[in-house]
Design an enzyme around this catalytic site. Structure first.
Site, PDB file in Angstrom:
ATOM      1  N   ASP A 463      -1.538  -1.275  -8.818  1.00 46.17           N
ATOM      2  CA  ASP A 463      -0.591  -1.988  -8.024  1.00 46.17           C
ATOM      3  C   ASP A 463      -0.013  -3.347  -8.667  1.00 46.17           C
ATOM      4  O   ASP A 463       1.271  -3.594  -8.641  1.00 46.17           O
ATOM      5  CB  ASP A 463      -1.285  -2.568  -6.592  1.00 46.17           C
ATOM      6  CG  ASP A 463      -2.601  -3.213  -6.917  1.00 46.17           C
ATOM      7  OD1 ASP A 463      -3.316  -3.087  -7.911  1.00 46.17           O
ATOM      8  OD2 ASP A 463      -2.814  -4.202  -6.179  1.00 46.17           O
ATOM      9  N   ARG A 467      -3.787 -10.240 -11.077  1.00 44.64           N
ATOM     10  CA  ARG A 467      -4.696 -10.804 -10.129  1.00 44.64           C
ATOM     11  C   ARG A 467      -6.208 -10.086 -10.246  1.00 44.64           C
ATOM     12  O   ARG A 467      -6.163  -9.046 -10.655  1.00 44.64           O
ATOM     13  CB  ARG A 467      -4.270 -11.021  -8.671  1.00 44.64           C
ATOM     14  CG  ARG A 467      -3.845 -10.031  -8.049  1.00 44.64           C
ATOM     15  CD  ARG A 467      -3.182 -10.190  -6.620  1.00 44.64           C
ATOM     16  NE  ARG A 467      -3.124  -9.062  -5.856  1.00 44.64           N
ATOM     17  CZ  ARG A 467      -1.912  -8.653  -5.234  1.00 44.64           C
ATOM     18  NH1 ARG A 467      -0.931  -9.633  -5.153  1.00 44.64           N
ATOM     19  NH2 ARG A 467      -1.766  -7.526  -4.512  1.00 44.64           N
ATOM     20  N   ASP A 468      -6.900 -10.454  -9.389  1.00 46.06           N
ATOM     21  CA  ASP A 468      -8.505 -10.009  -9.364  1.00 46.06           C
ATOM     22  C   ASP A 468      -8.171  -8.828  -8.531  1.00 46.06           C
ATOM     23  O   ASP A 468      -8.780  -8.499  -7.174  1.00 46.06           O
ATOM     24  CB  ASP A 468      -9.467 -10.887  -8.886  1.00 46.06           C
ATOM     25  CG  ASP A 468      -8.719 -11.512  -7.387  1.00 46.06           C
ATOM     26  OD1 ASP A 468      -7.744 -11.337  -6.834  1.00 46.06           O
ATOM     27  OD2 ASP A 468      -9.860 -12.018  -6.750  1.00 46.06           O
ATOM     28  N   GLU A 469      -7.311  -7.508  -8.720  1.00 51.04           N
ATOM     29  CA  GLU A 469      -7.107  -6.682  -8.145  1.00 51.04           C
ATOM     30  C   GLU A 469      -6.957  -5.399  -9.111  1.00 51.04           C
ATOM     31  O   GLU A 469      -8.095  -4.726  -9.486  1.00 51.04           O
ATOM     32  CB  GLU A 469      -6.024  -6.526  -6.968  1.00 51.04           C
ATOM     33  CG  GLU A 469      -5.931  -5.439  -6.102  1.00 51.04           C
ATOM     34  CD  GLU A 469      -5.190  -5.825  -5.112  1.00 51.04           C
ATOM     35  OE1 GLU A 469      -4.697  -4.981  -4.139  1.00 51.04           O
ATOM     36  OE2 GLU A 469      -4.608  -7.134  -4.894  1.00 51.04           O
ATOM     37  N   ASP A 476       1.079   3.067  -3.405  1.00 49.69           N
ATOM     38  CA  ASP A 476       1.980   2.672  -4.413  1.00 49.69           C
ATOM     39  C   ASP A 476       2.327   3.722  -5.165  1.00 49.69           C
ATOM     40  O   ASP A 476       3.621   3.876  -5.650  1.00 49.69           O
ATOM     41  CB  ASP A 476       1.475   1.446  -5.079  1.00 49.69           C
ATOM     42  CG  ASP A 476       1.145   0.435  -4.312  1.00 49.69           C
ATOM     43  OD1 ASP A 476       0.290   0.763  -3.234  1.00 49.69           O
ATOM     44  OD2 ASP A 476       1.489  -0.658  -4.478  1.00 49.69           O
ATOM     45  N   TRP A 538      -0.853   6.524   2.209  1.00 49.27           N
ATOM     46  CA  TRP A 538      -1.608   6.311   0.926  1.00 49.27           C
ATOM     47  C   TRP A 538      -2.458   7.554   0.789  1.00 49.27           C
ATOM     48  O   TRP A 538      -2.242   8.123  -0.372  1.00 49.27           O
ATOM     49  CB  TRP A 538      -2.697   5.118   1.411  1.00 49.27           C
ATOM     50  CG  TRP A 538      -1.927   3.759   1.184  1.00 49.27           C
ATOM     51  CD1 TRP A 538      -2.304   3.098   0.000  1.00 49.27           C
ATOM     52  CD2 TRP A 538      -0.880   3.282   1.473  1.00 49.27           C
ATOM     53  NE1 TRP A 538      -1.677   1.825   0.197  1.00 49.27           N
ATOM     54  CE2 TRP A 538      -0.532   1.738   1.073  1.00 49.27           C
ATOM     55  CE3 TRP A 538      -0.314   3.294   2.714  1.00 49.27           C
ATOM     56  CZ2 TRP A 538       0.357   0.939   1.431  1.00 49.27           C
ATOM     57  CZ3 TRP A 538       0.719   2.647   2.909  1.00 49.27           C
ATOM     58  CH2 TRP A 538       1.073   1.360   2.609  1.00 49.27           C
ATOM     59  N   GLU A 750       6.518  -7.545  -5.662  1.00 43.17           N
ATOM     60  CA  GLU A 750       5.493  -7.065  -4.362  1.00 43.17           C
ATOM     61  C   GLU A 750       6.071  -7.356  -3.171  1.00 43.17           C
ATOM     62  O   GLU A 750       6.339  -6.624  -2.420  1.00 43.17           O
ATOM     63  CB  GLU A 750       4.161  -7.809  -4.720  1.00 43.17           C
ATOM     64  CG  GLU A 750       3.269  -7.224  -3.442  1.00 43.17           C
ATOM     65  CD  GLU A 750       1.939  -7.928  -3.477  1.00 43.17           C
ATOM     66  OE1 GLU A 750       0.946  -7.122  -2.900  1.00 43.17           O
ATOM     67  OE2 GLU A 750       1.813  -8.856  -3.989  1.00 43.17           O
ATOM     68  N   HIS A 771       4.817  -5.436  -9.480  1.00 45.36           N
ATOM     69  CA  HIS A 771       4.270  -4.497  -8.516  1.00 45.36           C
ATOM     70  C   HIS A 771       5.390  -3.510  -8.159  1.00 45.36           C
ATOM     71  O   HIS A 771       6.394  -3.650  -7.641  1.00 45.36           O
ATOM     72  CB  HIS A 771       4.252  -5.313  -7.344  1.00 45.36           C
ATOM     73  CG  HIS A 771       2.921  -4.970  -6.330  1.00 45.36           C
ATOM     74  ND1 HIS A 771       1.875  -5.776  -6.604  1.00 45.36           N
ATOM     75  CD2 HIS A 771       2.805  -3.989  -5.325  1.00 45.36           C
ATOM     76  CE1 HIS A 771       0.958  -5.196  -5.989  1.00 45.36           C
ATOM     77  NE2 HIS A 771       1.432  -4.213  -5.141  1.00 45.36           N
TER      78      HIS A 771
END
Length: 908
Positions: A463, A467-469, A476, A538, A750, A771
């Site tokens: 995605d 960041r912490d992802e 997506d 999703w 995003e 994103h």
């Protein structure tokens, strides 16, 4: 005469170490002749190049009457591990004239059976505090080779990441191996040709391990060790001597281990490197490792070892610093002019013990300092401690960052532009598509879409990269898949990911929100107290993405492999729904980040999740029925077609009022209902009018989120409102696709307003500036603005659809696509009321061309009337559009153009 070229095996040129037991062979036919096409082919395979040239083949198809040039499965004798096979092809054209044999190509098999692995899993023989980042282990072993080497292959994998070196040189140029898969189910290994790195006499194998996705920080909870807490190595080096004898060097108890200069490596937090702790010569023979620790042999983790399937991550390009400034706090700020994913290479001179810190960010605060609040817990920082030995160079090994800007502190002296370089990392997918037009902002939008894909297609379709992802969100991926296929060759990349989707799918068919499914390991709960799976839009990635790949590449094997997963997802929706409606069991994302709800800060949008769920239930069921037909599963095709009809009727009963209004009066509700053909014919015009009314009421602005935005312009075009679609596309104020472009974006954001007009930022808890989801508009830009798309009746671009719809004040647009059959291209120009359109079709390809605003009697092609033009077939008038079918060749159409406002609409 045709010329066979671009020979590929499993989408790759001369692949090394594959594990396909019946690898598929493909080629392109080249010719400058209009209408050139393949009518037959002959494939020949041998197990050495001399036998291939001498017609001593192990497999010969003979002359096969077929126009197919892609995905021919090998059907000769059983393939053997570690063997190389050579092949060639020749073609017959429409006049039954045979081509010359192609140049020889090859493929090489990896290790097909578990017993082919002779090495052991090894790990350093020390204990670690695995609750925090630890130094990267170094493992080494020396060995003797008895004579000249004819061939050497290195097969290896790891728990964690690895980099291998032989005699001081790196094996290969891949990053982040062995890649990220569903580690408990599938672990990739890589194969390297290291013939040139070994020699007779003393040699040394050296490996550095890193935490990576396996045991580094991962997920939302700040946890480590989600897959395991021990880094480990499995390796074997096969040597073939010039005299034909063989020898194998493996990972075993004879290896030695120590730590080195990488004191910590983490994907989210960055890398810490102390050059004073380097071990010069450790990767060469003759190094004294007597004070190193031993290794411990581990039991096999039990996961299936599979060959590398997707493209490797590589350093694809480099960017120079565009500007250097100082922040108010004295930090040196470097602007590379492009939001990218990768790392920086730093040159520095200083004293031993000096430490340089490099922080990364996508945007700046108003005062010129780095904006890092949106990184959440990810530090995105690298630290380098100098050894004080003249000029030193630092480039991190086991981390990547999302950034346009870096902030540097502790740098000795003044940083010059040549001292720092941005290294762009992503999966090395061949670029296939290109688009440009007369509007600079649209060109920048296309640029942003491509760079968003580059940055987020790093081994898995993530995605966001900062960041912490950085997770493989399924929603997506499914909305962006078609655009992604225009820009790059994504079949190997996405099919690798789909295999992990099937592996991580729950037994009842529920599809996890992210693939690989670390949320299950992280025990992160997103609404559903049991599991993070089963969300509409999703989970439908299980069906939509394979179908998209089939349309693009004509690859039935992808459908066949994924069919159980596709059917399981549809059956999951059926079993958890009621009365042919899908209630969206568990947590639902809705139309994520839509702007159609009055609740400030809401992220789910205003469209009823049950309406969204039933709409996608219908769509996935329809695609599954089509897939069953393609695969010859007639019973399934009938059953799912009947289920689809019931779902459509249920949708109309539940969500369509007698007055023709949908229960959710939102743009997304009407878009989904129209896109998926869920409304009676008699109600579609009303639905279109309500959709347009809402857009006009918002002063030509959209309100859709992730799910609705991708279908908005296609629906408007399909139902005759291309004018409204262009109004949305060309809109520059918030919310719109061009709003970020006008605010300096170089990737897709995003949120529609990640940075507001006043310079402030959206909620930092979820505000990525890279994103790709809203970049899904790219497929429509290719298809409609330029006019290039696949003909859905001829999967794999056997035939293209060329159907530009000029609008938005554009005077020209062009696009090209390197498809399975070859290069398709279209370019149109409007000048003084005249349309000039050129179309290129590859040999063995075809196209149906829609000439908008044309009268049949006025269309000329290369100076001849259309009806008499060579290679142009079945010209016909449909309303104000002329339709013509063409074969291979280059075509030049010219005619007096009637603007869209003065003509009837025809939907191709």
């Amino acid at each position: 005469m045709l010329t066979p070229a671009d020979l590929r095996c499993e989408y790759s040129m001369n692949p090394l170490g594959i594990d396909a037991r019946q690898p598929r062979l493909s080629w392109k036919a080249h010719s400058r002749t209009r209408g050139a096409r393949q009518t037959a082919f002959q494939l020949a395979v041998a197990d050495n190049p001399d036998d291939l040239a001498g017609a001593r083949w192990i497999w010969d198809t003979g002359k096969v009457q077929s126009s197919q040039s892609a995905h021919h499965p090998y059907a000769g004798p059983t393939l053997q591990s570690r063997r190389r096979y050579w092949w060639q092809v020749r073609l017959w054209d429409e006049h039954d004239t045979a081509s010359r044999w192609s140049e020889a190509a090859c493929w090489e098999i990896g290790l097909l059976e578990p017993q082919a692995w002779q090495g052991s899993w090894i790990t350093p023989a020390w204990e670690e505090d695995v609750t925090s980042a630890q130094p990267s282990p170094l493992l080494r072993r020396e060995f003797q080779l008895k004579g000249p080497v004819a061939a050497a292959r290195l097969y290896m994998t790891s728990l964690g990441l690895y980099v291998a070196r032989l005699n001081g040189q790196q094996a290969g140029d891949w990053h982040f191996t062995p890649g990220w898969t569903s580690y408990h189910n599938r672990l990739q290994y890589q194969t390297y040709d290291v013939t040139g790195l070994v020699h007779a006499g003393a040699n040394a194998l050296a490996v550095t391990l890193g935490d990576g996705w396996y045991r580094g920080y991962l997920g939302f909870k700040g946890k480590r060790n989600l897959y395991g807490d021990r880094l480990a190595l499995l390796l074997q080096l096969h040597i073939t001597y010039a005299d034909g004898s063989e020898e194998t060097v493996v990972s075993d108890a004879q290896w030695r281990a120590a730590t080195g200069p990488i004191r910590a490596s983490d994907i989210y937090n960055g890398e810490t490197y102390d050059a004073r702790l380097e071990r010069p010569g450790w990767d060469n023979a003759g190094y004294d490792d007597s004070d190193w620790a031993g290794v411990r042999v581990l039991a096999s983790p039990g996961t299936e070892l599979v060959a590398q399937h997707g493209p490797p991550v590589r350093a694809v390009e480099e960017l120079k610093a565009q500007a250097i400034s100082q922040s108010p706090a004295g930090e040196t700020i470097v602007d590379f002019g492009q939001n990218l994913v990768g790392c920086v290479r730093l040159r520095v001179r200083g004293n031993a013990g000096d430490t340089v810190t490099v922080r990364h960010a996508e945007v700046l605060n108003g005062d010129g300092s780095l904006y890092t609040e949106n990184l959440r817990a990810a530090a995105q920082s690298d630290r380098y401690t100098l050894k004080g030995a003249g000029e030193e160079t630092f480039e991190p090994l086991f981390t990547f960052h999302g950034f346009r800007y870096v902030g540097i502190s502790g740098y000795p002296g003044d940083l010059a532009p040549d001292d720092i370089t941005a290294v762009v990392l992503h999966s090395d997918m061949p670029a296939t598509g290109d688009f440009s037009c007369s509007h600079p902002l649209l060109n920048q939008l296309q640029h942003n879409i491509v760079w968003g894909q580059k940055g987020n297609f790093l081994d898995v379709p993530t995605d966001c990269p900062q960041r912490d992802e950085r997770l493989g969100w399924t929603g997506d991926a499914q909305v962006f898949a078609r655009t992604a296929a225009f820009n790059f060759l994504i079949a190997p990349f996405m099919s690798k990911w789909l295999r992990d989707l099937a592996a991580d799918q729950y037994p009842d068919g529920a599809v996890p929100h992210v693939i690989p499914d670390l949320l299950r390991l992280d025990a992160t709960k997103i609404g559903d107290a049991r599991r993070a799976a089963g969300a509409t839009g999703w989970g439908d990635a299980a069906v939509i993405v394979p179908w998209t790949l089939y349309l693009w590449y004509g690859d039935r094997q992808i459908l066949a492999e994924q069919y159980p997963s596709m059917a399981a997802w549809v059956e999951y929706m059926r079993s958890t729904g009621e009365s042919d409606l899908y209630f969206g069991y568990g947590f639902q994302f809705g139309d994520w980040l839509a702007l159609d709800t009055p609740v400030d800060g809401a992220v789910f949008g205003g469209t009823d999740p049950m309406l969204i769920g039933t709409a996608f239930y219908a769509y996935s069921t329809d695609l599954l029925a089509r897939t069953a037909r393609v695969l010859g599963k007639r019973g399934d095709a009938r059953r799912y077609a009947a289920l689809h009809r019931r779902i459509v009727r249920a949708f109309q009963r539940e969500f369509l009022t007698p007055a023709g209004r949908l229960a959710s009066n939102t743009q997304t509700a009407y878009v989904l209902a129209l896109m998926f053909d869920l409304l009676p014919e008699s109600r579609r015009a009303d639905a279109v009018n309500r959709l347009v009314e809402d857009i006009r009421r918002r002063d030509n602005h959209l309100s859709t989120g992730f799910l609705g935005a991708s279908y908005l312009c296609p629906v408007l075009e399909r139902f005759g409102r291309i004018d409204v679609a262009y109004d949305l596309l060309m809109q520059e104020s918030y919310p719109s696709w061009l709003y970020p472009v006008t605010h300096g974006a170089t990737t897709i954001w995003e949120r529609w307003d990640g940075q507001r007009a006043d310079g402030t930022f959206q909620n930092p808890g979820m505000n990525s500036f890279n994103h790709y989801a809203y970049g899904a508009i790219g497929a429509w830009i290719y298809r409609t603005v330029a006019g290039l798309d696949v003909d859905p009746e001829y999967a794999g671009f056997v035939r293209a659809r060329v159907a530009p719809q000029p609008g938005g004040g554009l005077s020209w647009a062009k696009a090209s696509l390197q498809a399975q059959t070859g290069l398709y291209a279209v370019e149109w120009q409007l000048r003084d009321g005249q349309m000039h359109m050129t179309v290129a079709v590859p040999a063995n390809g075809g196209a149906v061309v829609y000439l908008p605003g044309a009268r049949l009697e006025s269309v000329m092609e290369s100076g001849a009337a259309l009806g008499a033009a060579e290679g142009c077939h079945n010209p016909r008038q449909i309303d104000s559009t002329v339709v013509v079918e063409i074969g291979a060749g280059e075509y030049d159409f010219h005619y007096a153009y009637t603007p869209e406002t003065e003509r009837a609409h025809v939907s191709p």
